[in-house]
Design a protein around this motif. Structure first.
Motif: not given
Length: 159
Positions: A111-119
């Motif tokens: 749906n294009g929702t973005v997630y992110g952070g420290h792998l």
């Protein structure tokens, strides 16, 4: 200005490592293995992209009572198919020469929702995961224990 607020060293890019992880391979562990095979312990993650079957990362969080007042959250796990839209970071090493990656990632769902952070460990390649790492010459890209906080912090030194 307090010169102790910045630690820097000058270098240049050397060899460039291109890698492709196959389905099921762990992103963090695969990059670590690629760096080991290429003998790269001082580098920069220029780019990585692809598809993943689940993601694992953590983000900055307020942690009262700690030296800095914050740290990393508990692991965040997303158990669905995602696009790895961007990854960047540094390839460092500890005092014993063990590779130590610091990688930040962005993912998007259908749906294009973005997630992110420290792998962290636990993000698996779905179809393919491709990346480029550039070796850094002239800089010792070590991570050292910051005694007061108990954290391993980037400590670049001129070679």
């Amino acid at each position: 200005m307090d010169n102790d607020l910045i630690q820097l060293a000058l270098g240049k890019f050397g060899r460039v490592l291109a890698f492709r992880l196959k389905p099921g391979q762990d992103f963090y562990l695969g990059m670590e293995e690629a760096c080991k095979r290429a003998g790269i312990s001082n580098g920069v993650i220029v780019s990585a992209l692809g598809s993943v079957n689940g993601a694992a990362f953590c983000d900055a969080d307020v942690l009262p009572g700690t030296y800095f007042g914050y740290g990393y959250s508990d692991p965040i796990r997303i158990d669905e198919v995602l696009e790895l839209t961007a990854a960047s970071g540094i390839v460092c090493h500890d005092g014993e020469g063990n590779i130590n990656l610091h990688v930040h990632v962005n993912f998007s769902d259908k749906n294009g929702t973005v997630y992110g952070g420290h792998l962290i460990e636990g993000t698996k390649a779905l179809i393919t995961l491709d990346g480029i790492i550039a070796e850094v010459e002239g800089i010792d890209m070590g991570r050292k224990l910051h005694e007061e906080s108990g954290l391993m912090l980037f400590s670049p030194e001129q070679l």
